[in-house]
Enzyme design. Structure first.
Site, PDB file in Angstrom:
ATOM      1  N   GLU A 175       5.579   0.437  11.753  1.00 36.52           N
ATOM      2  CA  GLU A 175       5.296  -0.106  10.434  1.00 36.52           C
ATOM      3  C   GLU A 175       6.608  -0.443   9.754  1.00 36.52           C
ATOM      4  OE1 GLU A 175       2.767   2.675   8.382  1.00 36.52           O
ATOM      5  OE2 GLU A 175       1.724   2.922  10.291  1.00 36.52           O
ATOM      6  N   ASP A 206       4.547   6.307  -3.130  1.00 41.35           N
ATOM      7  CA  ASP A 206       5.560   6.947  -2.301  1.00 41.35           C
ATOM      8  C   ASP A 206       6.323   8.040  -3.023  1.00 41.35           C
ATOM      9  OD1 ASP A 206       5.504   5.646   0.335  1.00 41.35           O
ATOM     10  OD2 ASP A 206       5.832   3.830  -0.841  1.00 41.35           O
TER      11      ASP A 206
END
Lengths: 254, 393
Positions: free
Chosen positions: A45, A56
């Protein structure tokens, strides 16, 4: 057949690695991808950095910030990847937030991904209903698989809906929390994993968030097809740079 | 043309809920229940009672005679500055804390820039005895010390946002991350008319008490409910949304928004989103947004900490795009002068945010017979340091 679907048919637990493109240095992207493939990682990814990555934790936030400071842009990333299919055969997925894609133009973005040989996209803040209404046709036209997330709080009906809309794998977020915030796997995860297993979904599941070593990888993949490592790999890159990717992968799959 | 939110959560092209799946259950639960809860008689009764006895509503609609004379028009000020905690923000936090209680939430989080929304949130949490965590950029914590102290006195925990530019945008990111980390027991009280649907609409409805009162107050004073213009400053746009709400579909009422131009719209240090922004996605909604060509969100600037947000609420983007509202921007200097002018003419020290709305007279002339209502969204006590420095007082 799409490389992702082909890979999912292999008889093994799959290891996927996430990294932020442009980190540690602007031009490390291709080296990192090639090294990961050499060390038997199953798919990759590639994180398109964003100024405000709200799903995140601090590790990926910091790597995104550094990547942006290094000058990474969507244009530069595509340029770095333009010959990637000459050397790399494993599935490649771009993971990023929606706004940079929107500014590039979703149609142009997808066309460029197809041209390069990107197989799928993970866009955490592009919700299912908007995707289906506005973008699904574009993704399909360019042969791109869109990967959706589910979490322990996602209800069964919603999971069925996501399963129906998916055509690759489902990104199974291991526990409540942003990336890199999980301390380990406990009873809650076990219950969640067996709930999902019992749902007999048509798409295989790959677990992400909280996978950092061999132990968590084994736990996460007991009832699923594979697992994704992000923050732990970024931390490794932070300490060791692009050297020693082989050593990192060995600590997961020995 | 419809200026309210549609059933999908959009204002024309703007709005929606661009959220990670982790937030879906919370936001969906809120979406399914907020209108139902707001319509419950017991909710309305408790909300109205608190607005009256605790906040001190209705806030006066004050005819500013000397200001009117100076600009040769009829100016009314909607005195949100007289609310408890000193600004309009508390209208929304009262509403949302009652909502959170009915949703069974035990923990409140909020973001704050200047600290006004943080104080308003900490206040209602103290009132209800609910745990409160306020995210605030590390830089804002340093420059808004009195509000940090207020929040602490009120029992809130103030957590510094250490990421990004360490200001409001980053405090909002941190609050969203907290919500992702605490998906079951926590309600996020967003302070402006931004965020994923249903937040912009919910915040607007709680703030709409402002225009609801203007209507009957003006009827008493002028014999008609509708002014010729309603004017408000816009950062995210919660006071503006409340000031406009009941006039959105009254075509005879002109709607005016004043953004913060900072050191000049094109100086590189500005927060004039309508002039500088492009359509994009921030904090869960599609709206006008200041960003790079590459889609990275840029850092806005204004002397007013309450207006330096890189986006604007989706309703306001729609009002801009459909030209229902006229958008202006006032520089730091224009706003500071307008604030001082109000102080000298009317004996009211406005918040610097509100001073931007007052600076409209530098940009637009009104007719003598016009009735102009300006939302005086907050008082200037919190800005004394800024005023002192700016005017060498």
């Amino acid at each position: 057949m799409n490389r992702i679907k082909q890979k999912l048919q292999e008889d093994k637990k799959l290891l996927s690695i996430y990294f932020s493109a442009g980190f540690p240095s602007l031009n490390d992207t291709v080296t990192i991808i090639q090294d990961l493939e050499k060390n038997d990682v199953d798919f990759i990814e590639i994180g398109l950095p964003f100024s405000d990555p709200l799903a995140d934790g601090p590790t990926i936030q910091e790597s995104s910030t550094i990547a942006l400071k290094n000058g990474m842009t969507t244009e530069i990333l595509f340029d770095q990847l333009k010959d990637i299919r000459k050397t790399v055969t494993i599935p490649l997925i771009i993971m990023g937030y929606f706004n940079p894609m929107l500014q590039y133009g979703v149609e142009d973005f997808c066309a460029k991904c197809a041209e390069i040989g990107i197989d799928g996209l993970i866009i955490p803040d592009l919700p299912l209903d908007v995707y289906e209404r506005d973008y699904k046709a574009i993704f399909e036209k360019h042969g791109l698989v869109n990967i959706f997330l589910i979490t322990p709080q996602t209800g069964d009906a919603r999971i069925q809906q996501i399963d129906a809309a998916s055509d690759g794998f489902i990104y199974m977020v291991s526990s409540a929390g942003v990336t890199g915030s999980q301390s380990g796997f406990g009873n809650t995860q076990e219950d969640y994993f067996s709930r999902i297993e019992n749902m007999k979904l048509k798409n295989p599941q790959i677990v992400g968030f909280g996978i950092k070593d061999a132990e968590t990888f084994t736990q996460a993949t007991k009832s699923t097809k594979g697992a994704i490592i992000g923050s732990a790999f970024i931390k490794h890159l932070h300490k060791e740079g692009v050297n020693g990717i082989a050593n990192f992968v060995k600590t997961i799959r020995y | 043309m419809n200026y309210n939110v549609d059933e999908r959560g959009y204002y024309g092209d703007f709005g929606g809920a661009f959220i990670p799946e982790m937030l879906y259950p919370n936001v969906e639960n809120l979406r399914q229940n907020y209108l139902k809860i707001m319509a419950e008689p017991s909710f309305k009764e408790e909300f109205d009672q608190l607005l009256k006895d605790y906040v001190g509503r209705p806030s006066p609609l004050y005819l500013a005679k000397r200001l009117s004379k100076k600009y040769n028009t009829k100016v009314y000020l909607k005195r949100e500055d007289l609310n408890h905690t000193g600004a309009h923000k508390v209208n929304n936090t009262i509403g949302q804390i009652l909502m959170a209680k009915r949703l069974g939430k035990k923990r409140i989080i909020a973001e704050t820039g200047a600290g006004q929304h943080g104080v308003a949130t900490a206040t209602v949490c103290a009132l209800m005895g609910i745990e409160c965590i306020v995210y605030m950029g590390e830089i804002d914590i340093a420059r808004q010390a009195p509000n940090v102290a207020r929040m602490k006195m009120l029992g809130a925990e103030v957590r510094p946002a250490l990421s990004g530019s360490r200001t409001l945008k980053d405090a909002t990111n941190e609050a969203i991350r907290d919500w992702i980390n605490n998906p079951v027991d926590t309600h996020y009280i967003i302070g402006s008319a931004i965020g994923p649907h249903p937040y912009p609409d919910m915040v607007t409805r709680f703030q709409s008490v402002i225009s609801e009162e203007i209507k009957w107050q003006l009827k008493e004073k002028e014999g008609k409910e509708n002014p010729d213009y309603v004017i408000a400053c816009i950062g995210g746009g919660s006071n503006a949304a409340g000031t406009y709400y009941h006039f959105l579909h009254e075509e005879e009422v002109g709607i005016i928004a004043v953004e913060a131009a900072g050191k000049g719209v094109h100086s590189g240090e500005s927060a004039a989103t309508s002039a500088l922004g492009k359509e994009g996605v921030i904090h869960g909604c599609k709206t006008l947004l200041m960003q790079t060509k590459d889609g990275q969100i840029t850092e806005p600037y204004s002397i007013s900490a309450g207006l330096d947000y890189p986006g604007v609420g989706p309703m306001h983007s729609h009002l801009y795009k459909t030209k229902r509202a006229e958008f202006y921007s006032a520089t730091d200097d224009e706003a500071m002068q307008a604030g001082l002018e109000l102080t000298k003419l009317e004996g009211i020290i406005p918040a610097i945010e509100s001073s931007h709305a007052l600076a409209i007279f530098k940009h637009k002339a009104f007719k003598p017979e016009d009735v102009v209502v300006i939302c005086l969204s907050g008082r200037g006590d919190k800005d004394l340091d800024n005023y002192i420095k700016y005017f060498n007082l």
